[in-house]
Design a protein around this motif. Sequence first.
Motif, PDB file in Angstrom:
ATOM      1  N   LEU A 244      39.508  38.826  42.299  1.00  0.00           N
ATOM      2  CA  LEU A 244      40.562  37.903  42.717  1.00  0.00           C
ATOM      3  C   LEU A 244      40.044  36.898  43.748  1.00  0.00           C
ATOM      4  O   LEU A 244      40.802  36.136  44.314  1.00  0.00           O
ATOM      5  N   CYS A 245      38.742  36.869  43.953  1.00  0.00           N
ATOM      6  CA  CYS A 245      38.118  35.998  44.944  1.00  0.00           C
ATOM      7  C   CYS A 245      38.059  34.535  44.502  1.00  0.00           C
ATOM      8  O   CYS A 245      38.191  33.643  45.324  1.00  0.00           O
ATOM      9  N   THR A 246      37.839  34.282  43.223  1.00  0.00           N
ATOM     10  CA  THR A 246      37.750  32.895  42.746  1.00  0.00           C
ATOM     11  C   THR A 246      38.728  32.699  41.593  1.00  0.00           C
ATOM     12  O   THR A 246      39.073  33.659  40.886  1.00  0.00           O
TER      13      THR A 246
ATOM     14  N   ALA B 157      54.923  40.837  31.770  1.00  0.00           N
ATOM     15  CA  ALA B 157      55.309  41.455  33.045  1.00  0.00           C
ATOM     16  C   ALA B 157      54.619  42.809  33.228  1.00  0.00           C
ATOM     17  O   ALA B 157      54.129  43.118  34.323  1.00  0.00           O
ATOM     18  N   ASP B 158      54.573  43.615  32.174  1.00  0.00           N
ATOM     19  CA  ASP B 158      53.916  44.923  32.274  1.00  0.00           C
ATOM     20  C   ASP B 158      52.412  44.770  32.482  1.00  0.00           C
ATOM     21  O   ASP B 158      51.811  45.517  33.256  1.00  0.00           O
ATOM     22  N   LEU B 159      51.796  43.807  31.809  1.00  0.00           N
ATOM     23  CA  LEU B 159      50.367  43.586  31.986  1.00  0.00           C
ATOM     24  C   LEU B 159      50.077  43.113  33.411  1.00  0.00           C
ATOM     25  O   LEU B 159      49.093  43.533  34.023  1.00  0.00           O
ATOM     26  N   ALA B 160      50.941  42.273  33.958  1.00  0.00           N
ATOM     27  CA  ALA B 160      50.771  41.849  35.354  1.00  0.00           C
ATOM     28  C   ALA B 160      50.807  43.066  36.271  1.00  0.00           C
ATOM     29  O   ALA B 160      49.981  43.197  37.192  1.00  0.00           O
ATOM     30  N   GLU B 161      51.725  43.977  36.019  1.00  0.00           N
ATOM     31  CA  GLU B 161      51.842  45.188  36.832  1.00  0.00           C
ATOM     32  C   GLU B 161      50.572  46.043  36.740  1.00  0.00           C
ATOM     33  O   GLU B 161      50.060  46.527  37.754  1.00  0.00           O
ATOM     34  N   VAL B 162      50.045  46.203  35.537  1.00  0.00           N
ATOM     35  CA  VAL B 162      48.823  46.989  35.346  1.00  0.00           C
ATOM     36  C   VAL B 162      47.642  46.314  36.038  1.00  0.00           C
ATOM     37  O   VAL B 162      46.856  46.963  36.736  1.00  0.00           O
ATOM     38  N   MET B 163      47.501  45.011  35.869  1.00  0.00           N
ATOM     39  CA  MET B 163      46.369  44.316  36.467  1.00  0.00           C
ATOM     40  C   MET B 163      46.466  44.275  37.991  1.00  0.00           C
ATOM     41  O   MET B 163      45.447  44.278  38.684  1.00  0.00           O
ATOM     42  N   ASN B 164      47.670  44.265  38.527  1.00  0.00           N
ATOM     43  CA  ASN B 164      47.825  44.369  39.977  1.00  0.00           C
ATOM     44  C   ASN B 164      47.411  45.756  40.459  1.00  0.00           C
ATOM     45  O   ASN B 164      46.796  45.887  41.517  1.00  0.00           O
ATOM     46  N   TYR B 165      47.722  46.785  39.677  1.00  0.00           N
ATOM     47  CA  TYR B 165      47.252  48.127  40.011  1.00  0.00           C
ATOM     48  C   TYR B 165      45.722  48.174  39.993  1.00  0.00           C
ATOM     49  O   TYR B 165      45.090  48.727  40.894  1.00  0.00           O
ATOM     50  N   VAL B 166      45.111  47.551  38.984  1.00  0.00           N
ATOM     51  CA  VAL B 166      43.649  47.536  38.884  1.00  0.00           C
ATOM     52  C   VAL B 166      43.042  46.815  40.095  1.00  0.00           C
ATOM     53  O   VAL B 166      42.155  47.342  40.765  1.00  0.00           O
ATOM     54  N   ALA B 167      43.522  45.611  40.381  1.00  0.00           N
ATOM     55  CA  ALA B 167      42.926  44.804  41.453  1.00  0.00           C
ATOM     56  C   ALA B 167      43.245  45.338  42.849  1.00  0.00           C
ATOM     57  O   ALA B 167      42.352  45.457  43.685  1.00  0.00           O
TER      58      ALA B 167
ATOM     59  N   LYS C 159      46.952  36.682  45.839  1.00  0.00           N
ATOM     60  CA  LYS C 159      48.312  36.854  45.327  1.00  0.00           C
ATOM     61  C   LYS C 159      48.296  37.773  44.111  1.00  0.00           C
ATOM     62  O   LYS C 159      47.372  37.725  43.305  1.00  0.00           O
ATOM     63  N   PRO C 160      49.328  38.589  43.971  1.00  0.00           N
ATOM     64  CA  PRO C 160      49.435  39.429  42.778  1.00  0.00           C
ATOM     65  C   PRO C 160      49.596  38.573  41.524  1.00  0.00           C
ATOM     66  O   PRO C 160      50.077  37.438  41.579  1.00  0.00           O
ATOM     67  N   PHE C 161      49.207  39.129  40.400  1.00  0.00           N
ATOM     68  CA  PHE C 161      49.435  38.468  39.118  1.00  0.00           C
ATOM     69  C   PHE C 161      50.930  38.436  38.841  1.00  0.00           C
ATOM     70  O   PHE C 161      51.654  39.344  39.210  1.00  0.00           O
ATOM     71  N   THR C 162      51.360  37.372  38.171  1.00  0.00           N
ATOM     72  CA  THR C 162      52.757  37.272  37.737  1.00  0.00           C
ATOM     73  C   THR C 162      52.792  37.270  36.214  1.00  0.00           C
ATOM     74  O   THR C 162      51.781  36.970  35.555  1.00  0.00           O
ATOM     75  N   GLY C 163      53.945  37.566  35.672  1.00  0.00           N
ATOM     76  CA  GLY C 163      54.107  37.521  34.225  1.00  0.00           C
ATOM     77  C   GLY C 163      53.841  36.135  33.667  1.00  0.00           C
ATOM     78  O   GLY C 163      53.257  35.987  32.591  1.00  0.00           O
TER      79      GLY C 163
END
Length: 159
Positions: free
Chosen positions: A66-68, A89-99, A112-116
């Motif tokens: 999430l740096c660049t 929306a679900d993929l954003a949630e998963v990728m926020n968990y990953v990052a 910033k967290p991913f958004t849908g």
Amino acid sequence: MIHSLFALLLAMAQPAAAAAAPELTAPTFNHAQTQFTLRCGGCHGVTGRSPPSQVPNLRGSAGYFLCTPESREYLIRLPNVSKTQLSDADLAEVMNYVAFGLGEGKTPKGAKPFTGEEIHRLRKTPLTGANLKQERDKVVRKLVRSCGAPKDLLLYGKR
């Protein structure tokens, strides 16, 4: 008589055995962790740890992506990410968990967290096998050079 004696001894032994055995409980996952485990855990490991030469290790390193802007987009444009059957929306949630979760504090301050909506836009242009390795090398080299990411991120695909 022998049968009832055996039943009595068995009944007496069960509470003692049950008291000696520790109670086992299953871990509780939230929705994002469950989806990660089901869809990603087979290769990346359910805790995000994997052999980095074969599969990118996510634990303690995913946050660097999430740096660049390029590395952030790269995560979502990966074929297995962009083409998953999860909603945006679900993929954003998963990728926020990953990052933010598996990244273990390696996510840059202010990321910033991913958004849908962001997921919807980025998954329209998935990376292809033809340019995937080159794109990853370019992104990771910049993360190492500009974001303090560890050089072992470069180990993926090298034996």
